[in-house]
Design an enzyme around this catalytic site. Structure first.
Site, short mmCIF file in Angstrom:
data_model
loop_
_atom_site.label_atom_id
_atom_site.label_comp_id
_atom_site.label_asym_id
_atom_site.label_seq_id
_atom_site.Cartn_x
_atom_site.Cartn_y
_atom_site.Cartn_z
N CYS A 17 7.93 -3.09 15.78
CA CYS A 17 7.46 -1.97 16.61
C CYS A 17 6.04 -2.28 17.09
O CYS A 17 5.18 -2.64 16.28
CB CYS A 17 7.49 -0.65 15.83
SG CYS A 17 9.11 -0.26 15.15
N CYS A 74 3.62 8.67 0.26
CA CYS A 74 4.24 7.86 1.30
C CYS A 74 4.24 6.42 0.79
O CYS A 74 3.18 5.83 0.59
CB CYS A 74 3.44 8.00 2.59
SG CYS A 74 4.07 6.95 3.90
N GLU A 122 0.83 -1.19 0.00
CA GLU A 122 0.00 0.00 0.00
C GLU A 122 0.87 1.25 0.00
O GLU A 122 2.04 1.21 0.42
CB GLU A 122 -0.90 0.00 1.23
CG GLU A 122 -0.14 0.06 2.54
CD GLU A 122 -1.06 -0.09 3.75
OE1 GLU A 122 -1.67 -1.16 3.90
OE2 GLU A 122 -1.15 0.87 4.51
N CYS A 125 7.13 -6.12 7.59
CA CYS A 125 8.33 -5.56 8.22
C CYS A 125 8.74 -6.49 9.36
O CYS A 125 7.90 -7.10 10.00
CB CYS A 125 8.02 -4.16 8.77
SG CYS A 125 9.47 -3.35 9.48
N CYS A 155 2.60 -0.81 15.49
CA CYS A 155 2.54 -0.74 14.03
C CYS A 155 1.87 -1.96 13.42
O CYS A 155 2.25 -3.10 13.73
CB CYS A 155 3.96 -0.59 13.51
SG CYS A 155 4.06 -0.65 11.72
N CYS A 208 0.21 3.14 8.85
CA CYS A 208 1.09 2.21 8.16
C CYS A 208 0.62 0.75 8.28
O CYS A 208 0.50 0.22 9.37
CB CYS A 208 2.45 2.42 8.80
SG CYS A 208 3.71 1.25 8.50
#
Ligand code: SF4
Length: 357
Positions: free
Chosen positions: A118, A107, A94, A114, A121, A339
């Protein structure tokens, strides 16, 4: 990745020059090719200023790897549009366009998922699937530019590498991508209009400082000390806050670019007056500013947003100590703007299966 011919969008300018040379063509053909690729052509035959024999030779050797817009969601405010893309191996990424007064910012994602973990997130919940190629990063810019142009809107004027993925965990492709978008015949993006966001991979921050690219570095700090930071960012166990600040200072000294420190404000966790004081103490000594981000309340993650008066107090404490502070505009709540959220909700639903058939 799709097997078969390599994607020409994954080649650097120098590599395209070598392709031209092998075909007995002058080096300037490479810039002509980049011009067409960045315009979004889908076939070598559309590159009308290349000799036909060379176009045919390119077709024999390469494909033009298009990524496909699956869905597009515009926020109710109209300021943000989120795009979901289908990659050639059926993975989904995305990116989001944010419309500011000074122009449109994209962005974009640098990885599928990932692995940085974190805790606040959505991109990291299912871990890292794979890193994106340079061509897949370029594809996001090219396709969104084309879509904006069709709608009669301005093209992308700024790039922010802050979507899914840690850009410095995909170092080589990310650096090549930033060099490629900079080429005048192509997308022609000034390095000053590119911001790269990192959770603080210290050795790669040093490498980036030595690249000679003056992109803006945005460092996700999110806590003013190691103890708190380790609770929400696993990377903090590898690199201390002091290491991250030192690498940030080194980046400023090498590039002259002011550092942005991102600080996600989480209720009853890192939003106290003492935290603001500790943060102000930490980041003095070189040009920087702090960007305050009230946390996105993502289902299942358990973080709550600080009340407005606590957010204001935090900002005031920083400002009273001479820190330059901005607060991120929140434009995308109704389109799952944080995100990784939209990709996650898409992939956990039925629709993804449709595209995998
Ligand atoms: S905030 Fe960035 S680095 Fe951290 S898990 Fe999410 S995508 Fe990865």
């Amino acid at each position: 990745m799709m097997a078969g011919k390599p994607d020409i969008l994954d080649l650097t300018l120098e590599e395209i020059e070598q392709v031209a040379e092998r075909s007995g063509q002058p080096a300037y053909r490479a810039k002509q090719i980049v011009k067409w690729l960045h315009k979004g052509v889908g076939h070598f035959d559309e590159m009308t200023d290349l000799p036909q024999s060379f176009r045919h030779s390119l077709y024999e050797q390469f494909r033009i790897g298009k990524i496909q817009i699956l869905e597009k969601h515009r926020s109710k405010t109209g300021y943000a549009t989120k795009y979901l893309f289908l990659l050639s191996d059926h993975n989904i990424i995305e990116c989001v366009v944010i419309r500011y007064r000074y122009g449109n910012t994209l962005c974009l994602s640098t990885q599928v998922g990932c692995r940085m973990g974190c805790k606040f997130c959505a991109s990291t919940i299912d871990g890292l699937v794979r890193s994106l190629s340079m061509g897949e990063m370029l594809g996001q810019v090219i396709e969104v530019n084309r879509d904006l142009e069709e709608a009669g809107e301005r093209g992308i004027g700024h790039l922010v590498l802050m979507g899914s993925g840690e850009p410095l965990d995909n170092y080589k492709n990310t650096v090549e991508f930033m060099k490629m978008v900079h080429i005048p015949m192509g997308i022609n993006m000034s390095c000053r209009n590119i911001t790269l966001s990192t959770c603080g991979l210290v050795p790669r921050m040093i490498d980036l400082a030595n690249e000679g690219l003056s992109v803006t570095l945005s460092v996700s700090l999110h806590a003013p000390n190691d103890k708190l930071r380790k609770l929400i960012m696993p990377v903090a166990s590898a690199y201390s806050v002091a290491d991250v600040i030192n690498a940030s200072r080194y980046y400023f000294e090498n590039t002259g670019r002011r550092i942005t420190f991102e600080y996600t404000l989480i209720k009853d966790f890192n939003d106290r007056k003492e935290h603001a004081e500790e943060l102000a103490e930490l980041i003095g000594g070189f040009p920087s500013h702090v960007n305050i981000i009230p946390v996105n309340e993502i289902e299942g993650l358990g973080f709550r947003r600080s009340p407005e008066k606590v957010i204001h107090r935090f900002i005031q404490v920083l400002e009273s100590r001479g820190v330059v502070v901005t607060r991120r505009r929140e434009l995308g709540f109704d389109i799952e703007g944080a995100c990784g959220q939209l990709r996650r909700s898409f992939c956990s639903g039925q629709k993804k299966q449709h595209y995998e058939r």
